[in-house]
Design an enzyme around this catalytic site. Structure first.
Site, PDB file in Angstrom:
ATOM      1  N   HIS A  17       0.845  -1.210   0.000  1.00 18.56           N
ATOM      2  CA  HIS A  17       0.000   0.000   0.000  1.00 18.56           C
ATOM      3  C   HIS A  17       0.876   1.254   0.000  1.00 18.56           C
ATOM      4  CE1 HIS A  17      -3.116  -2.490   2.457  1.00 18.56           C
ATOM      5  NE2 HIS A  17      -3.624  -2.331   1.247  1.00 18.56           N
ATOM      6  N   LYS A  41     -17.909  -6.154   7.441  1.00 21.74           N
ATOM      7  CA  LYS A  41     -16.611  -6.814   7.601  1.00 21.74           C
ATOM      8  C   LYS A  41     -15.979  -6.388   8.917  1.00 21.74           C
ATOM      9  CE  LYS A  41     -12.982  -6.935   4.339  1.00 21.74           C
ATOM     10  NZ  LYS A  41     -12.542  -6.633   2.972  1.00 21.74           N
ATOM     11  N   ARG A  90      -1.610  -5.984  -8.474  1.00 19.97           N
ATOM     12  CA  ARG A  90      -0.564  -6.925  -8.078  1.00 19.97           C
ATOM     13  C   ARG A  90      -0.310  -7.979  -9.143  1.00 19.97           C
ATOM     14  NH1 ARG A  90      -3.340  -7.975  -2.397  1.00 19.97           N
ATOM     15  NH2 ARG A  90      -5.044  -7.941  -3.880  1.00 19.97           N
ATOM     16  N   SER A 127      -3.229  -7.597   3.101  1.00 20.19           N
ATOM     17  CA  SER A 127      -3.411  -7.481   4.554  1.00 20.19           C
ATOM     18  C   SER A 127      -3.879  -8.810   5.135  1.00 20.19           C
ATOM     19  CB  SER A 127      -4.427  -6.389   4.878  1.00 20.19           C
ATOM     20  OG  SER A 127      -3.979  -5.154   4.398  1.00 20.19           O
TER      21      SER A 127
HETATM   22  O1  PNS Z   1      -8.612  -2.844   0.385  1.00 15.05           O
HETATM   23  P1  PNS Z   1      -9.835  -3.370  -0.302  1.00 15.05           P
HETATM   24  O2  PNS Z   1     -10.798  -3.971   0.695  1.00 15.05           O
HETATM   25  O3  PNS Z   1      -9.508  -4.300  -1.431  1.00 15.05           O
HETATM   26  O4  PNS Z   1     -10.558  -2.088  -0.967  1.00 15.05           O
HETATM   27  C1  PNS Z   1     -11.775  -2.196  -1.678  1.00 15.05           C
HETATM   28  C2  PNS Z   1     -12.457  -0.814  -1.734  1.00 15.05           C
HETATM   29  C3  PNS Z   1     -12.701  -0.305  -0.321  1.00 15.05           C
HETATM   30  C4  PNS Z   1     -11.573   0.162  -2.471  1.00 15.05           C
HETATM   31  C5  PNS Z   1     -13.804  -0.964  -2.505  1.00 15.05           C
HETATM   32  O5  PNS Z   1     -14.565  -1.984  -1.915  1.00 15.05           O
HETATM   33  C6  PNS Z   1     -14.600   0.332  -2.502  1.00 15.05           C
HETATM   34  O6  PNS Z   1     -14.334   1.210  -3.277  1.00 15.05           O
HETATM   35  N1  PNS Z   1     -15.597   0.424  -1.570  1.00 15.05           N
HETATM   36  C7  PNS Z   1     -16.385   1.617  -1.371  1.00 15.05           C
HETATM   37  C8  PNS Z   1     -17.847   1.387  -1.745  1.00 15.05           C
HETATM   38  C9  PNS Z   1     -18.048   1.539  -3.229  1.00 15.05           C
HETATM   39  O7  PNS Z   1     -17.844   2.596  -3.799  1.00 15.05           O
HETATM   40  N2  PNS Z   1     -18.429   0.423  -3.888  1.00 15.05           N
HETATM   41  C10 PNS Z   1     -18.634   0.371  -5.320  1.00 15.05           C
HETATM   42  C11 PNS Z   1     -17.318   0.084  -6.029  1.00 15.05           C
HETATM   43  S1  PNS Z   1     -17.539   0.106  -7.767  1.00 15.05           S
END
Ligand code: PNS
Length: 159
Positions: A17, A41, A90, A127
């Protein structure tokens, strides 16, 4: 002022990150790190703890702002006039889901997503994997900032 956001769960932040945030911070005037709240979560760290760890880890970059958000990422962007999301890729396994999200976010609000290839040293890093390995006593010290590693060991010991 050119702004971008690096979103994620950051439970906790790891060196992969940090690499992406650091690279974004060299390309943009301000980088917002958004700790997205997902109520379904249960995290190992509270959102406040994650924010503190990220602030400490990115303090030297000088142009990183860290906050949490509950809602759609595009609304976070709209409220702060952020036109770009920066994410690390990644491996090819990340691509399908990341492409879906990028296209959805573009369709919802016109916000761009830019992908930076993760450096090979961290291409396997997540993570969840760090937490799992650490929970079984594996050494993850080289994968995290020192203060995050200390917090992780402490939290796992208390569980
Ligand atoms: O670290 P992560 O859990 O892989 O991150 C995923 C994250 C938080 C970036 C993604 O789930 C997100 O953007 N969530 C916010 C809610 C949202 O906008 N959802 C629609 C995505 S198209």
């Amino acid at each position: 002022m050119r702004r971008a956001v690096c979103p994620g769960s950051f439970d906790p932040i790891h060196n992969g990150h940090l690499d992406v945030i650091g690279r974004a911070s060299r390309l943009y005037d301000v980088v917002h790190v958004a700790v997205m709240i997902n109520r379904s979560k249960q995290g190992l760290f509270t959102v406040e703890e994650r924010i503190e760890m990220i602030r400490e880890a990115t303090a030297d970059y000088g142009n990183v702002e860290v906050e949490s958000f509950h809602g759609l990422l595009v609304d976070f962007c709209k409220e702060r006039d952020i036109p770009a999301i920066v994410k690390g890729l990644r491996a090819v396994s990340d691509f399908d889901y990341e492409l879906q999200m990028a296209q959805m976010n573009m369709g919802l609000s016109g916000v761009e997503t830019l992908f930076v290839p993760t450096i090979p040293t961290y291409s396997f890093l997540s993570s969840s994997l760090v937490k799992e390995v650490a929970a079984w006593g594996g050494d993850v010290a080289h994968l995290l900032p020192e203060h995050v590693h200390a917090a992780l060991i402490e939290r796992l010991r208390a569980k």
